[in-house]
Write a protein that holds these residues in place. Structure first.
Motif, PDB file in Angstrom:
ATOM      1  N   PRO A   1       4.716  87.592 -13.768  1.00  0.00           N
ATOM      2  CA  PRO A   1       3.335  87.976 -13.433  1.00  0.00           C
ATOM      3  C   PRO A   1       2.378  86.787 -13.373  1.00  0.00           C
ATOM      4  N   LEU A   2       2.865  85.636 -12.940  1.00  0.00           N
ATOM      5  CA  LEU A   2       2.051  84.426 -12.944  1.00  0.00           C
ATOM      6  C   LEU A   2       0.839  84.563 -12.032  1.00  0.00           C
ATOM      7  N   VAL A   3       1.052  85.045 -10.808  1.00  0.00           N
ATOM      8  CA  VAL A   3      -0.059  85.143  -9.848  1.00  0.00           C
ATOM      9  C   VAL A   3      -1.104  86.127 -10.362  1.00  0.00           C
ATOM     10  N   GLU A   4      -0.664  87.282 -10.803  1.00  0.00           N
ATOM     11  CA  GLU A   4      -1.583  88.307 -11.307  1.00  0.00           C
ATOM     12  C   GLU A   4      -2.368  87.797 -12.506  1.00  0.00           C
ATOM     13  N   ASN A   5      -1.685  87.165 -13.446  1.00  0.00           N
ATOM     14  CA  ASN A   5      -2.359  86.678 -14.652  1.00  0.00           C
ATOM     15  C   ASN A   5      -3.358  85.573 -14.325  1.00  0.00           C
ATOM     16  N   ALA A   6      -2.963  84.643 -13.445  1.00  0.00           N
ATOM     17  CA  ALA A   6      -3.868  83.553 -13.076  1.00  0.00           C
ATOM     18  C   ALA A   6      -5.108  84.087 -12.366  1.00  0.00           C
ATOM     19  N   HIS A   7      -4.916  84.980 -11.414  1.00  0.00           N
ATOM     20  CA  HIS A   7      -6.054  85.535 -10.678  1.00  0.00           C
ATOM     21  C   HIS A   7      -7.002  86.292 -11.591  1.00  0.00           C
TER      22      HIS A   7
ATOM     23  N   GLU B   1      -6.249  78.922 -21.545  1.00  0.00           N
ATOM     24  CA  GLU B   1      -6.589  77.544 -21.927  1.00  0.00           C
ATOM     25  C   GLU B   1      -6.721  76.663 -20.687  1.00  0.00           C
ATOM     26  N   ILE B   2      -5.818  76.831 -19.730  1.00  0.00           N
ATOM     27  CA  ILE B   2      -5.886  76.036 -18.501  1.00  0.00           C
ATOM     28  C   ILE B   2      -7.179  76.322 -17.741  1.00  0.00           C
ATOM     29  N   ALA B   3      -7.618  77.569 -17.743  1.00  0.00           N
ATOM     30  CA  ALA B   3      -8.821  77.950 -16.997  1.00  0.00           C
ATOM     31  C   ALA B   3     -10.071  77.271 -17.538  1.00  0.00           C
ATOM     32  N   ARG B   4     -10.005  76.717 -18.743  1.00  0.00           N
ATOM     33  CA  ARG B   4     -11.174  76.026 -19.288  1.00  0.00           C
ATOM     34  C   ARG B   4     -11.500  74.761 -18.515  1.00  0.00           C
ATOM     35  N   TYR B   5     -10.475  74.102 -17.962  1.00  0.00           N
ATOM     36  CA  TYR B   5     -10.713  72.816 -17.315  1.00  0.00           C
ATOM     37  C   TYR B   5     -10.190  72.731 -15.882  1.00  0.00           C
ATOM     38  N   ALA B   6      -9.410  73.707 -15.437  1.00  0.00           N
ATOM     39  CA  ALA B   6      -8.794  73.623 -14.111  1.00  0.00           C
ATOM     40  C   ALA B   6      -9.254  74.772 -13.217  1.00  0.00           C
ATOM     41  N   ASP B   7      -9.072  74.575 -11.918  1.00  0.00           N
ATOM     42  CA  ASP B   7      -9.397  75.580 -10.912  1.00  0.00           C
ATOM     43  C   ASP B   7      -8.155  76.277 -10.377  1.00  0.00           C
ATOM     44  N   ILE B   8      -7.032  75.574 -10.432  1.00  0.00           N
ATOM     45  CA  ILE B   8      -5.814  76.000  -9.757  1.00  0.00           C
ATOM     46  C   ILE B   8      -4.623  75.691 -10.652  1.00  0.00           C
ATOM     47  N   VAL B   9      -3.597  76.548 -10.616  1.00  0.00           N
ATOM     48  CA  VAL B   9      -2.320  76.208 -11.229  1.00  0.00           C
ATOM     49  C   VAL B   9      -1.302  75.986 -10.113  1.00  0.00           C
ATOM     50  N   GLY B  10      -0.443  74.990 -10.331  1.00  0.00           N
ATOM     51  CA  GLY B  10       0.571  74.642  -9.346  1.00  0.00           C
ATOM     52  C   GLY B  10       1.961  74.747  -9.937  1.00  0.00           C
ATOM     53  N   PRO B  11       2.530  75.934  -9.979  1.00  0.00           N
ATOM     54  CA  PRO B  11       3.872  76.113 -10.544  1.00  0.00           C
ATOM     55  C   PRO B  11       4.960  75.851  -9.508  1.00  0.00           C
ATOM     56  N   SER B  12       6.176  75.662  -9.984  1.00  0.00           N
ATOM     57  CA  SER B  12       7.318  75.721  -9.084  1.00  0.00           C
ATOM     58  C   SER B  12       7.419  77.140  -8.545  1.00  0.00           C
ATOM     59  N   LYS B  13       7.772  77.262  -7.284  1.00  0.00           N
ATOM     60  CA  LYS B  13       7.974  78.603  -6.721  1.00  0.00           C
ATOM     61  C   LYS B  13       9.079  79.345  -7.482  1.00  0.00           C
ATOM     62  N   ASP B  14      10.006  78.581  -8.056  1.00  0.00           N
ATOM     63  CA  ASP B  14      11.108  79.177  -8.807  1.00  0.00           C
ATOM     64  C   ASP B  14      10.629  79.852 -10.092  1.00  0.00           C
ATOM     65  N   ALA B  15       9.422  79.484 -10.557  1.00  0.00           N
ATOM     66  CA  ALA B  15       8.877  80.090 -11.763  1.00  0.00           C
ATOM     67  C   ALA B  15       8.180  81.410 -11.464  1.00  0.00           C
ATOM     68  N   ILE B  16       8.039  81.726 -10.174  1.00  0.00           N
ATOM     69  CA  ILE B  16       7.439  83.000  -9.773  1.00  0.00           C
ATOM     70  C   ILE B  16       8.537  83.959  -9.328  1.00  0.00           C
ATOM     71  N   LEU B  17       9.320  83.510  -8.351  1.00  0.00           N
ATOM     72  CA  LEU B  17      10.463  84.287  -7.860  1.00  0.00           C
ATOM     73  C   LEU B  17      11.704  83.752  -8.575  1.00  0.00           C
TER      74      LEU B  17
ATOM     75  N   GLY C   1       2.746  72.842 -13.398  1.00  0.00           N
ATOM     76  CA  GLY C   1       3.564  73.354 -14.491  1.00  0.00           C
ATOM     77  C   GLY C   1       3.755  74.853 -14.356  1.00  0.00           C
ATOM     78  N   ASN C   2       4.599  75.401 -15.218  1.00  0.00           N
ATOM     79  CA  ASN C   2       5.051  76.778 -15.041  1.00  0.00           C
ATOM     80  C   ASN C   2       4.493  77.765 -16.062  1.00  0.00           C
ATOM     81  N   SER C   3       3.358  77.467 -16.664  1.00  0.00           N
ATOM     82  CA  SER C   3       2.745  78.416 -17.595  1.00  0.00           C
ATOM     83  C   SER C   3       2.416  79.709 -16.863  1.00  0.00           C
ATOM     84  N   TYR C   4       2.676  80.842 -17.495  1.00  0.00           N
ATOM     85  CA  TYR C   4       2.407  82.109 -16.818  1.00  0.00           C
ATOM     86  C   TYR C   4       1.816  83.182 -17.717  1.00  0.00           C
TER      87      TYR C   4
END
Length: 235
Positions: A132-138, A88-104, A78-81
């Motif tokens: 800022p999806l990558v920065e926020n997730a990291h 909330e996702i970090a509570r249960y997941a290790d990785i987010v898998g967005p569409s590349k279109d949601a980053i660029l 999904g494309n949460s960023y």
């Protein structure tokens, strides 16, 4: 594949429409874990369970995997960023898998002929805006593995200046943003892009993720690849 290549292979199964299957009496998340346990395929570093839905991933983290004595990596598609959503996702997941279109980010344009065959098939152009999806997730300990980079002309994009970009051009843009891997239908191109980007003396990175807080085709980025995933750091 392991017998043919001599290399350990990881898998990234996606549970499709788990809520629908649950409504007809099939708990596909539990069935997947049971099958992997029965096969003895339980190495955390080699199993990434994905879903676009959320409830089944929470159950996997909180109930199903602990009950089975395993701890596979979880990928929330999904494309949460925003920081709020990713927290909330970090509570249960290790990785987010967005569409590349949601980053660029990109916009629709009049189709352009990218390969000179007289057929205009490239119909999107990068806007130059990067979420800022990558920065926020990291910042929250989540890895980022976007999907899916494809080399066929209809799936290519124009650069900000209007120049057609190759699949490897787009892979390199994602790598430069710091993604931890990416899905591609051309893993050979993905591995080449990763190798081109990594300094010859750089150590091989691992794909282990930060531990979750208990109650994330293949990957290529700073290294995987199938839709193959290619790690931006090769596994």
């Amino acid at each position: 594949m392991e017998a043919e290549t001599g290399r350990k292979i990881g898998i990234a199964p996606e549970t499709k429409s788990p809520s629908f299957f649950e409504s007809i009496g099939l708990d596909t998340s539990a069935m997947l874990v049971e099958q992997l346990v029965a096969l003895g395929f339980t190495d955390r570093e080699r199993v990434f369970v994905q879903s676009f839905e959320t409830a089944n991933l929470i159950r996997l983290n909180d109930e199903i995997m602990p009950g089975a004595g395993v701890d596979f990596q979880i990928v929330q598609l999904g494309n949460s960023y925003t920081v709020e959503a990713l927290t909330e996702i970090a509570r249960y997941a290790d990785i987010v898998g967005p569409s590349k279109d949601a980053i660029l980010l990109r916009r629709a344009v009049t189709p352009v002929d990218g390969d000179g065959d007289g057929v205009a098939l490239i119909a999107r152009q990068l806007t130059g805006e990067v979420r800022p999806l990558v920065e926020n997730a990291h910042s929250l300990g989540l890895k980022v593995i976007p999907y899916t980079v494809r080399a066929e002309e209809p799936f290519l994009v124009l650069g900000v200046d209007g120049t057609p970009l190759s699949a490897q051009d787009e892979m390199r843009l994602l790598i430069e943003l710091g993604v931890d891997g990416f899905f591609t239908d051309q893993p050979d191109l993905g591995l080449e892009a990763v190798a081109d980007h990594r300094p010859a003396t750089a150590p091989r990175a691992t794909t282990s993720c930060r531990a979750r807080t208990a109650s994330t085709s293949s990957m290529a980025a700073r290294g995987t690849t199938s839709s193959s995933a290619v790690p931006a750091t090769t596994c």
